[in-house]
Design a protein around this motif. Structure first.
Motif, PDB file in Angstrom:
ATOM      1  N   VAL A   1       0.871  -1.077  -0.052  1.00  0.00           N
ATOM      2  CA  VAL A   1       0.037  -0.063   0.110  1.00  0.00           C
ATOM      3  C   VAL A   1       0.886   1.294  -0.152  1.00  0.00           C
ATOM      4  N   ARG A   2       0.644   2.170  -0.894  1.00  0.00           N
ATOM      5  CA  ARG A   2       1.204   3.653  -0.799  1.00  0.00           C
ATOM      6  C   ARG A   2       0.684   4.242   0.278  1.00  0.00           C
ATOM      7  N   LYS A   3       1.255   4.664   1.136  1.00  0.00           N
ATOM      8  CA  LYS A   3       0.709   5.548   2.538  1.00  0.00           C
ATOM      9  C   LYS A   3       0.321   6.988   1.994  1.00  0.00           C
ATOM     10  N   ASP A   4      -0.771   7.545   2.460  1.00  0.00           N
ATOM     11  CA  ASP A   4      -1.299   8.859   1.998  1.00  0.00           C
ATOM     12  C   ASP A   4      -0.990   9.886   2.976  1.00  0.00           C
ATOM     13  N   TRP A   5      -0.820   9.173   4.378  1.00  0.00           N
ATOM     14  CA  TRP A   5      -0.361  10.129   5.513  1.00  0.00           C
ATOM     15  C   TRP A   5      -1.777  11.128   5.693  1.00  0.00           C
ATOM     16  N   GLY A   6      -2.803  10.562   5.353  1.00  0.00           N
ATOM     17  CA  GLY A   6      -3.807  11.457   5.616  1.00  0.00           C
ATOM     18  C   GLY A   6      -4.363  12.286   4.436  1.00  0.00           C
ATOM     19  N   GLY A   7      -3.846  12.383   3.587  1.00  0.00           N
ATOM     20  CA  GLY A   7      -3.937  13.080   2.454  1.00  0.00           C
ATOM     21  C   GLY A   7      -4.561  12.626   1.025  1.00  0.00           C
ATOM     22  N   ARG A   8      -4.215  12.724  -0.092  1.00  0.00           N
ATOM     23  CA  ARG A   8      -4.573  12.147  -1.243  1.00  0.00           C
ATOM     24  C   ARG A   8      -3.591  11.828  -2.051  1.00  0.00           C
ATOM     25  N   LEU A   9      -3.089  10.701  -2.526  1.00  0.00           N
ATOM     26  CA  LEU A   9      -1.959  10.276  -3.368  1.00  0.00           C
ATOM     27  C   LEU A   9      -2.141  11.133  -4.738  1.00  0.00           C
ATOM     28  N   PHE A  10      -1.047  11.551  -5.358  1.00  0.00           N
ATOM     29  CA  PHE A  10      -1.165  12.055  -6.674  1.00  0.00           C
ATOM     30  C   PHE A  10      -1.013  10.727  -7.657  1.00  0.00           C
ATOM     31  N   ARG A  11      -1.827  11.064  -8.773  1.00  0.00           N
ATOM     32  CA  ARG A  11      -1.742   9.752  -9.804  1.00  0.00           C
ATOM     33  C   ARG A  11      -0.915  10.068 -10.892  1.00  0.00           C
ATOM     34  N   TYR A  12       0.274   9.310 -10.968  1.00  0.00           N
ATOM     35  CA  TYR A  12       1.294   9.375 -12.024  1.00  0.00           C
ATOM     36  C   TYR A  12       1.280   8.653 -13.146  1.00  0.00           C
ATOM     37  N   ILE A  13       0.324   7.729 -13.358  1.00  0.00           N
ATOM     38  CA  ILE A  13       0.033   7.161 -14.648  1.00  0.00           C
ATOM     39  C   ILE A  13      -0.981   7.219 -15.419  1.00  0.00           C
ATOM     40  N   ARG A  14      -1.986   8.028 -14.837  1.00  0.00           N
ATOM     41  CA  ARG A  14      -3.102   8.338 -15.814  1.00  0.00           C
ATOM     42  C   ARG A  14      -2.956   9.248 -16.794  1.00  0.00           C
ATOM     43  N   VAL A  15      -3.133   8.912 -18.116  1.00  0.00           N
ATOM     44  CA  VAL A  15      -2.930   9.879 -19.058  1.00  0.00           C
ATOM     45  C   VAL A  15      -4.268  10.380 -19.595  1.00  0.00           C
ATOM     46  N   ARG A  16      -4.262  11.848 -19.950  1.00  0.00           N
ATOM     47  CA  ARG A  16      -5.399  12.504 -20.716  1.00  0.00           C
ATOM     48  C   ARG A  16      -5.068  12.724 -21.867  1.00  0.00           C
ATOM     49  N   GLN A  17      -5.817  12.431 -22.935  1.00  0.00           N
ATOM     50  CA  GLN A  17      -5.598  12.453 -24.455  1.00  0.00           C
ATOM     51  C   GLN A  17      -6.035  14.078 -24.767  1.00  0.00           C
ATOM     52  N   GLY A  18      -5.251  14.649 -25.582  1.00  0.00           N
ATOM     53  CA  GLY A  18      -5.595  15.800 -26.342  1.00  0.00           C
ATOM     54  C   GLY A  18      -6.086  17.039 -25.414  1.00  0.00           C
ATOM     55  N   ILE A  19      -5.456  17.210 -24.379  1.00  0.00           N
ATOM     56  CA  ILE A  19      -5.508  18.334 -23.420  1.00  0.00           C
ATOM     57  C   ILE A  19      -4.371  19.426 -23.431  1.00  0.00           C
ATOM     58  N   TYR A  20      -4.897  20.641 -22.974  1.00  0.00           N
ATOM     59  CA  TYR A  20      -3.733  21.770 -22.922  1.00  0.00           C
ATOM     60  C   TYR A  20      -2.799  21.228 -21.767  1.00  0.00           C
ATOM     61  N   ASP A  21      -1.416  21.596 -22.310  1.00  0.00           N
ATOM     62  CA  ASP A  21      -0.310  21.028 -21.505  1.00  0.00           C
ATOM     63  C   ASP A  21       0.303  22.316 -20.622  1.00  0.00           C
ATOM     64  N   PRO A  22       0.106  22.669 -19.393  1.00  0.00           N
ATOM     65  CA  PRO A  22       0.497  23.771 -18.775  1.00  0.00           C
ATOM     66  C   PRO A  22       2.074  24.278 -19.019  1.00  0.00           C
ATOM     67  N   VAL A  23       2.823  23.056 -19.180  1.00  0.00           N
ATOM     68  CA  VAL A  23       4.226  23.248 -19.216  1.00  0.00           C
ATOM     69  C   VAL A  23       4.575  23.883 -20.499  1.00  0.00           C
ATOM     70  N   SER A  24       4.115  23.210 -21.736  1.00  0.00           N
ATOM     71  CA  SER A  24       4.604  23.449 -23.074  1.00  0.00           C
ATOM     72  C   SER A  24       3.747  24.321 -23.683  1.00  0.00           C
ATOM     73  N   GLY A  25       2.272  24.317 -23.361  1.00  0.00           N
ATOM     74  CA  GLY A  25       1.508  25.032 -24.065  1.00  0.00           C
ATOM     75  C   GLY A  25       0.707  24.571 -25.390  1.00  0.00           C
ATOM     76  N   THR A  26       1.059  23.146 -25.595  1.00  0.00           N
ATOM     77  CA  THR A  26       0.617  22.467 -26.684  1.00  0.00           C
ATOM     78  C   THR A  26      -0.710  21.610 -26.277  1.00  0.00           C
ATOM     79  N   THR A  27      -1.277  21.134 -27.222  1.00  0.00           N
ATOM     80  CA  THR A  27      -2.482  20.135 -26.971  1.00  0.00           C
ATOM     81  C   THR A  27      -1.716  18.789 -27.072  1.00  0.00           C
TER      82      THR A  27
END
Length: 705
Positions: A329-355
């Motif tokens: 189990v990944r411990k969440d220490w009372g918070g919410r774990l960030f999700r590092y494998i879920r891909v969203r397709q065709g959305i704005y990338d806040p880093v590059s500015g591309t879709t």
């Protein structure tokens, strides 16, 4: 700052990736009013428009704003939290550069304080939006603009001072309070006051302890904003803003997160001290994406079925919920774990500015670290709990992005690489993280360095004269402690060594003073000095927890559930100084040894930060003596034929009277040089080189002059 979303935020209010948009998100904006309670008045509501897939905006010039006015605002969204009712909520801007916990949003029935988000703070002027503090203060870099890269230490010559945010004051009531950014600055700048500790003379008498000690880096435990009141901030809530509590000392009418943090950084840089920040990428606590878009940014919640074990639950949930090492189990220490494998397709990338097809949580974290490097001028990063982050490839992405931003900040100067570090903390020390995934490309390692918890375990055993479990001999314990390459580290710059860290809970982790006390050691001065000699002459980057340089003790029980909140009490060092100067009675409590320890550590720090022999890996054990109850070892640091450092350390009760002779075998011959002993800062008579007596639990450090 280079992330594309920052360009949008210069003139627009921007909300990225709300999950539920059948009822479009809105901007709610007004002005702050002092009162009991404080409030936001003259609120206006404006519907946002989706300008790119996942990017919702409104031009600031269309919001009826007044030039030169500070505004407080929220984004109103349809709640995406899976166990909530899906009602409209006002949420903090996830990219807010300052937040105000004095005014939190009202919530519908069925919600609680965890859903009452603080307002974000911004300054509007002539169609543009500016990061500011609650009173409109903006960062105006002064001396930092003339900072030269060469003013900062290279990694292999760095000594880190780890600073917690809880301090104590020795008075009848044992006052404990938060050490704000302004109080930390008082440790660096002798002209800066300590607002929360005006009674601590060491912080307010024209003296700067950190500058005097000579360390060339400070590490601030998470300075990003947390909902936790006057605590360390591992429950990060607002990742791009410096902490509200740590920027609002007693007597202040409002918080100054950006300008007070920048002033601390600038004071450090003026003294050629690097600033490292602790970052939490594994989970958030009360971060606004829990309501704005829990589905994409956080891992799904695992529900227990009747009679089901924890193991059964985790067998059937997504792989992203398990640790990358064991599948546990990944411990969440009372918070919410960030999700590092879920891909969203065709959305704005806040880093590059591309879709593009992106993993939203990864891109959010890259924007987070950009803000701290480019806008707040930090010089290094410590990633908390890599096992809880779990995604080894994301960890490398984060490290690479941070390094790239740092190099861009210095126009790709050739010396930039050696003056930036992304260190990871994982107490089981997974060495694969500092080994290249492609042996032909050293840049493919996931982090630059790891915390070396095994150094702490070994040095604590060594100062008791026993070997650590798993080391078949005491000699092996010392060899593995002094040269981290003997435990699998590829290089000294890849290991962060420490005697004590901020995790002081439980036996073996407490402050060194308390550890020795629990082990029945009455005379602590020699053991503390011995530990610091090992730390500051070992292969690796040394780090010390604030207060260990004068053997501070735990003010809370080591069984206290909030072990990370144990305090620093600088009054203890002041009292030792006063006793030494005859300004305080000695009686049965002679603490002058704390002042002597501080002086010894100060001399060792000066050696560690300046001597070339301690910047290289070269280490040789030249003398081992376990005869007649002795545990005496000597080692050299530095390449043969160059200026070397020689350490003679006695890990036993055996010792000699003053004036006796103890011969160290294989002493390096140096033509035309004299020797100085560093811990006592004294010249060594040439006839006694390599033959000086040694006391019980004593360590001596010799250099040529």
């Amino acid at each position: 700052m280079n992330a594309d979303i920052f360009k949008h935020k210069e003139t627009r209010f921007v909300l990225w990736l709300p999950a539920r948009t059948s009822d479009p998100p809105s901007l709610v904006i007004g002005t702050f009013r002092f009162g009991n309670p404080p409030s936001v008045i003259n609120a206006q509501t404006f519907v946002l428009t989706e300008t790119k897939p996942g990017l919702w905006e409104i031009d600031a010039s269309k919001c009826n704003l007044t030039n030169g006015q500070v505004y407080h605002y929220w984004f109103e969204v349809t709640d995406d939290c899976p166990w909530h009712k899906g009602e409209r909520l006002r949420c903090t801007d996830p990219f807010a550069t300052a937040v105000d916990w004095r005014v939190c949003a009202d919530v519908p029935d069925g919600y609680d304080d965890n859903d009452r988000d603080p307002a974000a703070v911004i300054l509007y002027d002539n169609g543009r939006l500016f990061a500011c503090d609650h009173g409109g203060e903006q960062i105006l870099w002064g001396n930092d603009l003339s900072l030269q890269l060469s003013d900062l230490s290279v990694n292999c010559a760095t000594v880190i001072y780890e600073i917690p945010c809880r301090w104590a004051q020795s008075d009848a009531s044992r006052v404990m309070d938060v050490g704000t950014f302004q109080d930390v600055r008082a440790l660096v700048d002798q002209d800066a006051p300590s607002p929360n500790f005006p009674g601590v003379r060491l912080l307010n008498k024209g003296y700067a302890l950190i500058a005097d000690l000579g360390v060339n880096a400070v590490e601030l435990l998470p300075p990003a904003d947390s909902w936790q009141d006057r605590e360390w901030g591992y429950g990060t809530s607002n990742f791009l803003s410096p902490d509200f509590d740590l920027s609002m000392p007693k007597g202040f009418s409002w918080a100054v997160p950006n300008t007070s943090f920048a002033a601390l950084v600038e004071s450090c840089h003026k003294k050629k001290i690097r600033v490292f920040v602790d970052v939490v990428c594994s989970f958030g606590q009360r971060d606004s994406y829990m309501n704005i878009n829990d589905t994409d940014l956080h891992t799904p919640m695992a529900q227990f079925n009747p009679g089901e074990s924890e193991y059964d639950v985790w067998k059937r949930v997504d792989d992203e919920l398990r640790s990358s090492r064991t599948g546990e189990v990944r411990k969440d220490w009372g918070g919410r774990l960030f999700r590092y494998i879920r891909v969203r397709q065709g959305i704005y990338d806040p880093v590059s500015g591309t879709t593009a097809d992106i993993v939203p949580a990864r891109q959010f974290m890259k924007v987070y670290i950009e803000r701290w490097i480019n806008d707040l001028h930090v010089d290094g990063v410590r990633m908390d709990s890599l096992e809880t982050v779990a995604s080894w490839d994301f960890i490398r992405e984060f490290k690479d992005h941070a390094r790239a931003e740092w190099k861009k900040r210095w126009q790709n100067d050739a010396g930039a690489d050696a003056r930036f570090l992304v260190a990871g903390e994982e107490l089981w020390v997974p060495l694969d993280l500092i080994k290249p995934t492609d042996p032909a490309n050293p840049d493919t390692k996931r982090v630059d360095a790891l915390w070396n918890e095994k150094f702490k375990e070994r040095v604590r055993k060594a100062v008791l004269g026993v070997n650590m479990g798993g080391d078949n001999t005491f000699e092996n314990t010392v060899r593995r402690m002094i040269d981290c390459r003997n435990t699998g580290f590829p290089d000294g710059a890849a290991a962060i060594n420490y005697v004590t860290s901020h995790d002081v809970g439980g036996y073996g982790n407490e402050r060194l003073y308390d550890y020795l006390e629990h082990c029945g050691i009455v005379l602590k001065e020699e053991r503390c000095k011995l530990a610091f000699v090992c730390l500051l002459t070992s292969v690796g980057i040394p780090m010390m927890l604030a207060g260990e340089e004068f053997a501070d003790k735990c003010d809370l029980s080591t069984d206290h559930p909030y072990k990370q909140l144990d305090t620093i009490n600088y009054d203890r060092l002041q009292y030792a100084f006063d006793q030494r100067a005859g300004k305080a009675p000695i009686g049965n409590s002679d603490f002058r040894w704390r002042a002597r320890l501080f002086d010894c550590v100060k001399r060792l720090v000066a050696l560690r930060t300046t001597h070339p022999a301690l910047r290289v890996n070269d280490t040789e054990f030249i003398h081992i003596d376990f005869n007649e109850g002795k545990r005496v070892l000597a080692w050299t640091r530095g390449a043969k034929g160059s200026s070397q450092v020689v350490v003679v350390a006695n890990f036993s009760d055996w010792g000699q009277p003053l004036g006796s002779e103890y011969i160290v075998n294989n002493w390096p011959h140096v033509q035309g040089k004299t020797w100085r002993e560093v811990t006592q800062d004294r010249h060594v008579n040439p006839s006694w080189v390599g033959r000086e007596c040694i006391m019980p639990w004593e360590a001596k450090v010799y250099v040529t002059e």
